[in-house]
Design an enzyme around this catalytic site. Structure first.
Site, short mmCIF file in Angstrom:
data_model
loop_
_atom_site.label_atom_id
_atom_site.label_comp_id
_atom_site.label_asym_id
_atom_site.label_seq_id
_atom_site.Cartn_x
_atom_site.Cartn_y
_atom_site.Cartn_z
N HIS A 17 0.84 -1.20 0.00
CA HIS A 17 0.00 0.00 0.00
C HIS A 17 0.87 1.25 0.00
CE1 HIS A 17 -3.07 -2.65 2.28
NE2 HIS A 17 -3.48 -2.55 1.03
N LYS A 41 -16.60 -7.41 5.78
CA LYS A 41 -15.34 -7.79 6.40
C LYS A 41 -15.43 -7.41 7.87
CE LYS A 41 -12.44 -6.84 2.35
NZ LYS A 41 -11.27 -6.06 1.87
N ARG A 89 -2.72 -6.78 -8.08
CA ARG A 89 -1.62 -7.75 -7.95
C ARG A 89 -1.82 -8.96 -8.85
NH1 ARG A 89 -2.79 -8.61 -1.85
NH2 ARG A 89 -4.68 -8.85 -3.03
N SER A 127 -3.04 -7.91 3.00
CA SER A 127 -3.38 -7.70 4.41
C SER A 127 -3.78 -9.01 5.07
CB SER A 127 -4.50 -6.67 4.53
OG SER A 127 -4.06 -5.41 4.09
#
Length: 158
Positions: A17, A41, A89, A127
């Site tokens: 990040h 989440k 990614r 994460s």
């Protein structure tokens, strides 16, 4: 002036990040890191995630960090951002983010989305993986700022 919004839960913020924010800060006049709440989440407390991001990114002059609890397009309008930044990614990331791009275009025409890939040395960091490694007592110092490592170690983020 071009303002880019980099939205996410950042639970926790990691070096991938930071890499994207540093690179975006060189490309845009202003970068807003928008730290979102999430109904699907279970992120750490919003204030903690905002405070950690401020500590991690405090060295970058044209970056503002703030939390939000609305649709990303509404938040972008509120902060006068004309571009959304998304990190990519994997192909899976792209498929999801491309779908979001289409939805955002319908909700707020004219709001552009750009994708940046992290530097190769951060492309594998997520994460979720950082939290998993930390939960087993693994060494995460290569992946996160020391303040984030401490928050994970002391259980403030789980």
């Amino acid at each position: 002036m071009t303002t880019v919004l980099y939205p996410g839960t950042f639970n926790p913020i990691h070096n991938g990040h930071t890499d994207l924010v540093e690179r975006a800060a060189a490309l845009f006049d202003s970068v807003i890191l928008g730290i979102a709440t999430s109904s699907h989440k279970s992120p750490a407390e919003l204030g903690l995630r905002v405070d950690l991001a401020k500590e991690v990114l405090g060295h970058i002059k044209n970056v503002e960090i703030t939390g939000f609890n609305t649709l990303t397009v509404d938040f972008a309008r509120e902060v006068n951002a004309n571009v959304i930044l998304k990190g990519i990614r994997t192909v899976t990331d792209f498929e999801y983010e491309f779908q979001m791009l289409g939805m955002n275009r319908v909700l707020q025409p004219g709001l552009e989305t750009i994708f940046l890939a992290p530097s190769e040395r951060y492309a594998y960091i997520s994460s979720t993986l950082v939290r998993q490694i930390a939960s087993y007592g693994g060494d995460i110092t290569e992946f996160v700022h020391p303040a984030v490592a401490e928050a994970l170690k002391t259980g403030r983020i789980d």
